[in-house]
Design a protein around this motif. Structure first.
Motif, PDB file in Angstrom:
ATOM      1  N   SER A  64       0.834  -1.213   0.000  1.00 20.64           N
ATOM      2  CA  SER A  64       0.000   0.000   0.000  1.00 20.64           C
ATOM      3  C   SER A  64       0.858   1.247   0.000  1.00 20.64           C
ATOM      4  CB  SER A  64      -0.919  -0.008   1.219  1.00 20.64           C
ATOM      5  OG  SER A  64      -1.797  -1.117   1.187  1.00 20.64           O
ATOM      6  N   LEU A  65       1.942   1.212   0.768  1.00 19.69           N
ATOM      7  CA  LEU A  65       2.844   2.368   0.817  1.00 19.69           C
ATOM      8  C   LEU A  65       3.476   2.605  -0.545  1.00 19.69           C
ATOM      9  CD1 LEU A  65       4.263   4.535   2.557  1.00 19.69           C
ATOM     10  CD2 LEU A  65       6.042   2.823   3.043  1.00 19.69           C
ATOM     11  N   ALA A  66       3.904   1.542  -1.212  1.00 23.62           N
ATOM     12  CA  ALA A  66       4.504   1.679  -2.537  1.00 23.62           C
ATOM     13  C   ALA A  66       3.517   2.295  -3.521  1.00 23.62           C
ATOM     14  CB  ALA A  66       4.982   0.323  -3.043  1.00 23.62           C
ATOM     15  N   THR A  67       2.261   1.882  -3.427  1.00 20.55           N
ATOM     16  CA  THR A  67       1.235   2.440  -4.313  1.00 20.55           C
ATOM     17  C   THR A  67       1.005   3.917  -4.024  1.00 20.55           C
ATOM     18  OG1 THR A  67       0.136   0.290  -4.491  1.00 20.55           O
ATOM     19  CG2 THR A  67      -1.171   2.243  -5.024  1.00 20.55           C
ATOM     20  N   THR A  68       0.930   4.256  -2.738  1.00 19.62           N
ATOM     21  CA  THR A  68       0.709   5.649  -2.345  1.00 19.62           C
ATOM     22  C   THR A  68       1.841   6.546  -2.817  1.00 19.62           C
ATOM     23  OG1 THR A  68      -0.545   4.966  -0.394  1.00 19.62           O
ATOM     24  CG2 THR A  68       0.380   7.198  -0.377  1.00 19.62           C
ATOM     25  N   LEU A  69       3.065   6.056  -2.684  1.00 26.43           N
ATOM     26  CA  LEU A  69       4.241   6.848  -3.044  1.00 26.43           C
ATOM     27  C   LEU A  69       4.574   6.749  -4.533  1.00 26.43           C
ATOM     28  CD1 LEU A  69       6.576   5.906  -0.052  1.00 26.43           C
ATOM     29  CD2 LEU A  69       5.248   8.005  -0.321  1.00 26.43           C
ATOM     30  N   ASP A  70       3.888   5.859  -5.239  1.00 32.69           N
ATOM     31  CA  ASP A  70       4.191   5.586  -6.639  1.00 32.69           C
ATOM     32  C   ASP A  70       5.661   5.200  -6.804  1.00 32.69           C
ATOM     33  OD1 ASP A  70       3.607   5.267  -9.320  1.00 32.69           O
ATOM     34  OD2 ASP A  70       4.028   7.355  -9.830  1.00 32.69           O
ATOM     35  N   GLN A  71       6.089   4.262  -5.940  1.00 31.13           N
ATOM     36  CA  GLN A  71       7.461   3.779  -5.946  1.00 31.13           C
ATOM     37  C   GLN A  71       7.489   2.321  -6.393  1.00 31.13           C
ATOM     38  OE1 GLN A  71       9.933   5.692  -5.571  1.00 31.13           O
ATOM     39  NE2 GLN A  71       9.656   7.217  -3.970  1.00 31.13           N
ATOM     40  N   PRO A  72       8.629   1.849  -6.889  1.00 33.97           N
ATOM     41  CA  PRO A  72       8.713   0.472  -7.383  1.00 33.97           C
ATOM     42  C   PRO A  72       8.404  -0.560  -6.295  1.00 33.97           C
ATOM     43  CG  PRO A  72      10.597   1.741  -8.139  1.00 33.97           C
ATOM     44  CD  PRO A  72       9.882   2.591  -7.131  1.00 33.97           C
ATOM     45  N   ARG A  73       7.723  -1.613  -6.701  1.00 35.55           N
ATOM     46  CA  ARG A  73       7.412  -2.704  -5.786  1.00 35.55           C
ATOM     47  C   ARG A  73       7.682  -4.035  -6.465  1.00 35.55           C
ATOM     48  NH1 ARG A  73       1.641  -5.479  -4.623  1.00 35.55           N
ATOM     49  NH2 ARG A  73       2.483  -7.236  -3.444  1.00 35.55           N
ATOM     50  N   PHE A  74       8.427  -4.887  -5.784  1.00 38.16           N
ATOM     51  CA  PHE A  74       8.659  -6.249  -6.247  1.00 38.16           C
ATOM     52  C   PHE A  74       7.781  -7.185  -5.420  1.00 38.16           C
ATOM     53  CE2 PHE A  74      12.500  -3.928  -7.253  1.00 38.16           C
ATOM     54  CZ  PHE A  74      12.797  -4.354  -8.534  1.00 38.16           C
ATOM     55  N   ARG A  75       7.145  -8.128  -6.091  1.00 36.82           N
ATOM     56  CA  ARG A  75       6.224  -9.039  -5.415  1.00 36.82           C
ATOM     57  C   ARG A  75       6.904 -10.343  -5.036  1.00 36.82           C
ATOM     58  NH1 ARG A  75       3.308  -5.877  -8.729  1.00 36.82           N
ATOM     59  NH2 ARG A  75       1.206  -5.235  -8.070  1.00 36.82           N
ATOM     60  N   VAL A  76       6.678 -10.762  -3.807  1.00 38.24           N
ATOM     61  CA  VAL A  76       7.155 -12.045  -3.308  1.00 38.24           C
ATOM     62  C   VAL A  76       6.007 -13.050  -3.414  1.00 38.24           C
ATOM     63  CG1 VAL A  76       8.001 -13.262  -1.261  1.00 38.24           C
ATOM     64  CG2 VAL A  76       8.786 -10.943  -1.746  1.00 38.24           C
ATOM     65  N   PRO A  77       6.250 -14.271  -3.855  1.00 32.55           N
ATOM     66  CA  PRO A  77       5.156 -15.245  -3.944  1.00 32.55           C
ATOM     67  C   PRO A  77       4.530 -15.505  -2.582  1.00 32.55           C
ATOM     68  CG  PRO A  77       7.302 -16.308  -4.264  1.00 32.55           C
ATOM     69  CD  PRO A  77       7.544 -14.842  -4.304  1.00 32.55           C
ATOM     70  N   THR A  78       3.226 -15.516  -2.544  1.00 34.24           N
ATOM     71  CA  THR A  78       2.502 -15.665  -1.273  1.00 34.24           C
ATOM     72  C   THR A  78       2.061 -17.101  -1.026  1.00 34.24           C
ATOM     73  OG1 THR A  78       0.435 -15.073  -2.387  1.00 34.24           O
ATOM     74  CG2 THR A  78       1.681 -13.293  -1.326  1.00 34.24           C
ATOM     75  N   THR A  79       2.455 -18.020  -1.889  1.00 38.54           N
ATOM     76  CA  THR A  79       2.046 -19.417  -1.748  1.00 38.54           C
ATOM     77  C   THR A  79       3.048 -20.252  -0.957  1.00 38.54           C
ATOM     78  OG1 THR A  79       3.091 -19.884  -3.885  1.00 38.54           O
ATOM     79  CG2 THR A  79       0.736 -19.370  -3.885  1.00 38.54           C
ATOM     80  N   LEU A  80       4.121 -19.649  -0.499  1.00 41.29           N
ATOM     81  CA  LEU A  80       5.132 -20.386   0.255  1.00 41.29           C
ATOM     82  C   LEU A  80       4.638 -20.654   1.672  1.00 41.29           C
ATOM     83  CD1 LEU A  80       8.239 -18.381  -0.975  1.00 41.29           C
ATOM     84  CD2 LEU A  80       7.576 -20.687  -1.666  1.00 41.29           C
ATOM     85  N   PRO A  81       5.134 -21.711   2.311  1.00 36.33           N
ATOM     86  CA  PRO A  81       4.613 -22.064   3.639  1.00 36.33           C
ATOM     87  C   PRO A  81       5.086 -21.159   4.766  1.00 36.33           C
ATOM     88  CG  PRO A  81       6.339 -23.595   2.992  1.00 36.33           C
ATOM     89  CD  PRO A  81       6.051 -22.738   1.787  1.00 36.33           C
ATOM     90  N   ALA A  82       6.191 -20.438   4.568  1.00 35.83           N
ATOM     91  CA  ALA A  82       6.725 -19.586   5.634  1.00 35.83           C
ATOM     92  C   ALA A  82       7.665 -18.563   5.022  1.00 35.83           C
ATOM     93  CB  ALA A  82       7.471 -20.415   6.675  1.00 35.83           C
ATOM     94  N   ALA A  83       7.806 -17.438   5.705  1.00 32.36           N
ATOM     95  CA  ALA A  83       8.688 -16.378   5.211  1.00 32.36           C
ATOM     96  C   ALA A  83      10.113 -16.871   5.021  1.00 32.36           C
ATOM     97  CB  ALA A  83       8.666 -15.200   6.186  1.00 32.36           C
ATOM     98  N   ARG A  84      10.546 -17.781   5.876  1.00 32.28           N
ATOM     99  CA  ARG A  84      11.940 -18.216   5.805  1.00 32.28           C
ATOM    100  C   ARG A  84      12.251 -19.051   4.569  1.00 32.28           C
ATOM    101  NH1 ARG A  84       9.225 -20.755   9.833  1.00 32.28           N
ATOM    102  NH2 ARG A  84       9.349 -23.036  10.085  1.00 32.28           N
ATOM    103  N   THR A  85      11.225 -19.455   3.826  1.00 31.00           N
ATOM    104  CA  THR A  85      11.473 -20.157   2.568  1.00 31.00           C
ATOM    105  C   THR A  85      11.534 -19.203   1.377  1.00 31.00           C
ATOM    106  OG1 THR A  85       9.108 -20.575   2.205  1.00 31.00           O
ATOM    107  CG2 THR A  85      10.336 -22.246   3.429  1.00 31.00           C
ATOM    108  N   ALA A  86      11.466 -17.904   1.633  1.00 31.49           N
ATOM    109  CA  ALA A  86      11.426 -16.908   0.549  1.00 31.49           C
ATOM    110  C   ALA A  86      12.734 -16.142   0.405  1.00 31.49           C
ATOM    111  CB  ALA A  86      10.278 -15.925   0.796  1.00 31.49           C
ATOM    112  N   LEU A  87      13.834 -16.700   0.867  1.00 33.06           N
ATOM    113  CA  LEU A  87      15.100 -15.962   0.897  1.00 33.06           C
ATOM    114  C   LEU A  87      15.496 -15.422  -0.474  1.00 33.06           C
ATOM    115  CD1 LEU A  87      17.644 -15.044   2.411  1.00 33.06           C
ATOM    116  CD2 LEU A  87      18.599 -17.332   2.019  1.00 33.06           C
ATOM    117  N   GLY A  88      15.462 -16.255  -1.493  1.00 34.90           N
ATOM    118  CA  GLY A  88      15.852 -15.801  -2.822  1.00 34.90           C
ATOM    119  C   GLY A  88      14.939 -14.722  -3.362  1.00 34.90           C
ATOM    120  N   SER A  89      13.645 -14.855  -3.119  1.00 38.75           N
ATOM    121  CA  SER A  89      12.675 -13.873  -3.608  1.00 38.75           C
ATOM    122  C   SER A  89      12.843 -12.523  -2.937  1.00 38.75           C
ATOM    123  CB  SER A  89      11.250 -14.391  -3.383  1.00 38.75           C
ATOM    124  OG  SER A  89      10.995 -15.524  -4.180  1.00 38.75           O
TER     125      SER A  89
END
Length: 358
Positions: free
Chosen positions: A140-165
């Motif tokens: 939401s902040l990125a949208t408000t500021l019109d700043q770049p946003r990279f999306r992390v996949p939300t289908t992973l079982p835990a944040a700690r499995t998203a290191l590369g993303s």
């Protein structure tokens, strides 16, 4: 790698308790990272970024796995960046942050309390903001500021499995701006090698399973050295904490040989029953760091249950980091499985967060 492929590679998905799918997410880390490279490339085609000449400092905000991702970026930057890259993991942003700062806010779900607080603060100071998240307040902040946003996949079982993303979009953005040299070829080579390494690590009786066996029910102490193996040592510690639900600690050469090694002068009769030392090594170590490792191993030989050297594969720091990170992730899962522990749920952390929200 599918569950059936994982079973044929030597890891029986029915042998270990895993209600969240942590094994599959971990085994798929190379492919996740490759997808992150492709996705980040698409975002960067359209992203409006500041001029590299206008940026005098970089700060990367994150806690937990996001802090590990930030640590990788900072460690790589220490050897290659033209300006300072600082990691910030608290509620208060560094005082230098301002209009000439490029700030990255990393959070798997986009709602990490500390990161959201600092992101809002640095935005008010006029810093250039880039977010990496799966959604939440940061999106939401990125949208408000019109700043770049990279999306992390939300289908992973835990944040700690998203290191590369979490890490790869930051590296590629800094490369695009000229803050660090082009990391594209290095990442491509590292992730290709990681796929091959993954298959070797999953072999029956492979290196990760063997290290977990040697650690057994002792408490691992993981030693790295300044640079990416220091970040990898932290990753080993936190993954063992969260996946295996057991204590683990880390320290970093050369600093530890100026202080921590003195602490092994007493209570060896106790420590040799409960502690195992894991050393994370690589072929590019400074010669004096290599010598310090040898001396510390000599000094601790009789006060540790086991001393276990783990050597990174790879020709540069990114390859070595991802190699050691995957190795440690698999060790932590084997440690959990050996004790009948479900690696996914972390009720202790959930309890803390619940109390903070009250």
């Amino acid at each position: 790698m599918r569950a059936g492929d994982r079973a044929s590679a030597g890891v029986n998905p029915e042998h270990y308790l895993d209600t969240a799918g942590m094994w599959d997410a971990t085994v798929g880390a190379p492919e996740q990272a490759l997808a992150a490279v492709a996705d980040a490339g698409e975002v960067l085609v359209h992203a409006v970024l500041p001029s590299g000449d206008d940026i005098r400092s970089v700060v990367v905000f994150g806690v937990g796995t996001s802090a590990t991702a930030a640590g990788l970026v900072s460690a790589h930057g220490a050897a290659h960046a033209s300006i300072p890259i600082v990691v910030s993991s608290g509620y208060v942003a560094p005082s230098f942050v301002g209009p000439h700062t490029l700030a990255f806010a990393l959070s798997y779900d986009g709602d990490t309390e500390e990161t959201c607080a600092t992101a809002r603060a640095v935005a008010e100071r006029g810093a250039h903001m880039v977010t990496v998240s799966g959604g939440g307040a940061l999106a939401s902040l990125a949208t408000t500021l019109d700043q770049p946003r990279f999306r992390v996949p939300t289908t992973l079982p835990a944040a700690r499995t998203a290191l590369g993303s979490l890490a790869i979009p930051v590296l590629l953005t800094l490369s695009r701006l000229g803050v660090i040299p082009d990391v594209g070829p290095s990442l491509a080579a590292a992730l290709s090698a990681l796929q091959r390494r993954r298959d070797a690590l999953l072999a029956p009786g492979g290196p990760a399973e063997e290290v977990a066996r040697q650690i057994g029910r002792t408490i691992p102490l993981v030693y790295g050295s300044t640079g990416v193996t220091a970040v990898a040592a932290r990753r080993w510690k936190t993954q063992i904490n969260e996946n295996a639900k057991t204590p683990a600690f880390f320290a970093v050469q050369p600093d530890l040989s100026h202080n921590e090694v003195a602490g092994w002068g007493q209570h060896g009769d106790v420590t040799r029953q409960v502690l195992s030392l894991v050393t994370l090594r690589h072929s590019g170590e400074h010669p004096q760091v290599a010598r310090r490792f040898d001396l510390v191993v000599e000094a601790t030989d009789e006060v540790m249950a086991n001393i276990i050297p783990v050597w990174a594969e790879g020709d540069d720091d990114l390859a070595r980091f991802f190699d050691l990170a995957l190795f440690g992730d698999l060790v932590s899962l084997h440690m959990a499985g050996r004790e009948g522990i479900d690696p996914g749920p972390v009720p202790a952390l959930s309890d803390v967060e619940s109390e903070l929200r009250r």
